[in-house]
Design an enzyme around this catalytic site. Structure first.
Site, short mmCIF file in Angstrom:
data_model
loop_
_atom_site.label_atom_id
_atom_site.label_comp_id
_atom_site.label_asym_id
_atom_site.label_seq_id
_atom_site.Cartn_x
_atom_site.Cartn_y
_atom_site.Cartn_z
N GLY A 69 0.81 -1.20 0.00
CA GLY A 69 0.00 0.00 0.00
C GLY A 69 0.85 1.26 0.00
N CYS A 114 8.69 5.33 -1.22
CA CYS A 114 7.45 5.44 -0.44
C CYS A 114 7.67 5.39 1.06
CB CYS A 114 6.46 4.36 -0.86
SG CYS A 114 7.12 2.68 -0.80
#
Length: 496
Positions: A218, A251
């Site tokens: 995610g 990320c």
């Protein structure tokens, strides 16, 4: 002029690539650990040799990041990953317990579908190739269209390295006609054993809903807490190094900074000293409208871009030499664009009344976006660190290190990885930094150690309808009772 159906051509290509990969994987399955390791080493060496050329191509194709930092990522994904996994036992028998009479055999999964993002295209291809082959698998890549050229070139480098090491180059291949239909067919192909998905949320959701086992990740949205015992200049340096590395495209990089409210002047001054520009309310509103698209997703125009480019696109004028743009934020969720993931040199700035309030705010931020991903903290107080460790909903808790580099295992002891699992809370099949051991099955060979009669003999007495617990405890004597009572009386007499 003959017309061709691009979608049909791409789907046919997928069938051919998977077929060739399956055959190559069956050949790999007959090789020894040493032979497999030789192929992985060859890929690692080729990745290092071509690190700069591939980094330049990635930057040219996508416009994201910084070439020098992409060189670092390519070397990390090649040599860094190899050094960590080179001694792993992944072929044949990988475990044995003589006492329990158990043996463990590694079983390759087969053909893996590898989805490659545009933010880290060449490094992800190198990394996924190494861990897939190390585990005895073949891998077929579905490239992000905007990074097709550099990914194809990386795969070309990898295939040559495989051939030079005595392997079948079809162990690694890449779709050359990237379409949604091609990716869908790759994920749903009956010979695709697993999907290794790194990319946007929509792509990861598609992987999990394909019907094929998948490991997806995610979004990250990690806060960075500068706690009052931290070395503030060093903490700020680490945050700035991390957030500016490849213009924030990793990320695991920090998305917000938070500190106790009484420390705000000190932290802000140090951040400004090291190149942060704190936006005015008007400037913050202007840039905030540019961070997200109408549907609430991150605007790709900010991804991996420099401060100067972002400022120009948003109509801002910032001081020369600015490294990171910082906006004061007091809320989380819709209407607070800085509380989202921002894969560029942009940070939100929060404050809390104390460490408990800060912890609560960090949890709120992560539950909104970034659940299970990464959190970072700069502190020398182990009790406070422990307080956060038991509450923060993140799989990676970085302490006193640049979050981007620490999260991927560059500056920490974590598995070097460019696929970071977010656990069940983040909708991921694993909370680990994905490596070879996530890409193989284990076959347990278990030898019998007792008979049914032995199990029956060990059963408790249930003759009167209630099964009695075995009395394995120590017999309590009157003398022991007297001693315990004396101890209690003595403690009561000492109490004021």
């Amino acid at each position: 002029m003959q017309l061709y159906d691009k979608d049909l051509l791409s789907m046919q290509e997928v069938r051919e690539l998977v077929g060739a990969a399956k055959k190559a994987q069956q050949e790999l399955a007959q090789m020894s650990q040493a032979q497999v390791d030789r192929i992985v080493r060859s890929i690692a060496d080729a990745g290092v040799r071509n690190a700069r050329r591939l980094a330049q191509m990635a930057h040219e194709d996508t416009g994201f990041g910084i070439v020098e930092d992409k060189v670092v990522k390519n070397v990390f994904a090649s040599r860094g990953v190899y050094e960590y996994i080179k001694d792993m036992k992944t072929i044949g028998e990988i475990g044995r317990d003589e006492e329990k009479k158990l043996r463990v055999i590694a079983v390759p999964m087969g053909v893996i579908a590898g989805l490659i993002p545009s933010t880290n295209p060449t490094s992800t291809a190198l990394f996924k190739s190494e861990i897939a082959i190390k585990a005895g698998n073949a891998i077929v890549f579905s490239p992000h269209p905007s990074a097709l050229r550099c990914i194809k070139e990386t795969v070309k480098v990898i295939r040559q390295a495989i051939a030079e090491a005595g392997g079948n180059e079809n162990l690694v291949s890449c779709i050359s006609i990237p379409t949604m239909q091609a990716t869908d067919n790759l994920m749903k192909h009956p010979d695709t054993a697993l999907i290794l998905a790194t990319g946007g949320s929509a792509m990861v959701r598609a992987a999990y809903s394909s019907g094929t086992p998948a490991i997806g990740v995610g979004p990250g949205n990690g806060p960075a807490y500068i706690e009052r015992t931290a070395d503030i200049p060093l903490a700020v340096k680490r945050i700035m190094d991390s957030k500016t590395f490849d213009n924030g495209t990793i990320c695991a990089s920090e998305q917000s900074v938070i500190c106790d409210i009484d420390m705000r002047p000190l932290v802000q001054t140090e951040m400004e000293k090291q190149g942060a520009y704190f936006l005015s309310a008007e400037e913050s509103a202007k840039l905030g409208k540019f961070i997200l698209r109408a549907n609430g997703t991150m605007n790709p125009e900010i991804v991996g871009r420099s401060v100067d480019t972002i400022a120009k696109l948003a109509g801002l004028t910032v001081p020369q030499g600015t490294r990171v743009l910082v906006a004061y934020e007091d809320g989380v969720g819709r209407g607070h664009p800085y509380s989202n993931e921002k894969l560029g040199p942009i940070l939100a700035f929060y404050t809390g009344t104390d460490y408990k309030d800060v912890c609560e705010k960090c949890c709120t931020i992560l539950h909104y976006e970034g659940k299970g991903h990464t959190f970072s903290m700069h502190s020398n107080d182990e009790s406070v660190i422990d307080y956060f460790a038991h509450r923060i909903p993140a799989s990676r808790f970085m302490v006193n290190t640049p979050s981007a580099l620490g999260g991927i295992g560059g500056t920490t002891g974590l598995m070097p990885s460019l696929t970071l699992g977010c656990g069940a809370i983040g909708g991921s099949a694993t909370s680990e930094n994905v490596g070879p051991m996530n890409l193989l099955d284990k076959r347990y060979i278990a030898y019998g150690t007792q008979e049914l009669e032995d199990i029956r003999k060990s059963m408790p007495d249930c003759s009167d309808g209630i099964c009695k617990l075995d009395d394995t405890g120590e017999t309590v004597t009157p003398e022991m009772v007297d001693a315990i009572v004396a101890q209690i009386i003595a403690k009561l007499q000492q109490t004021p």
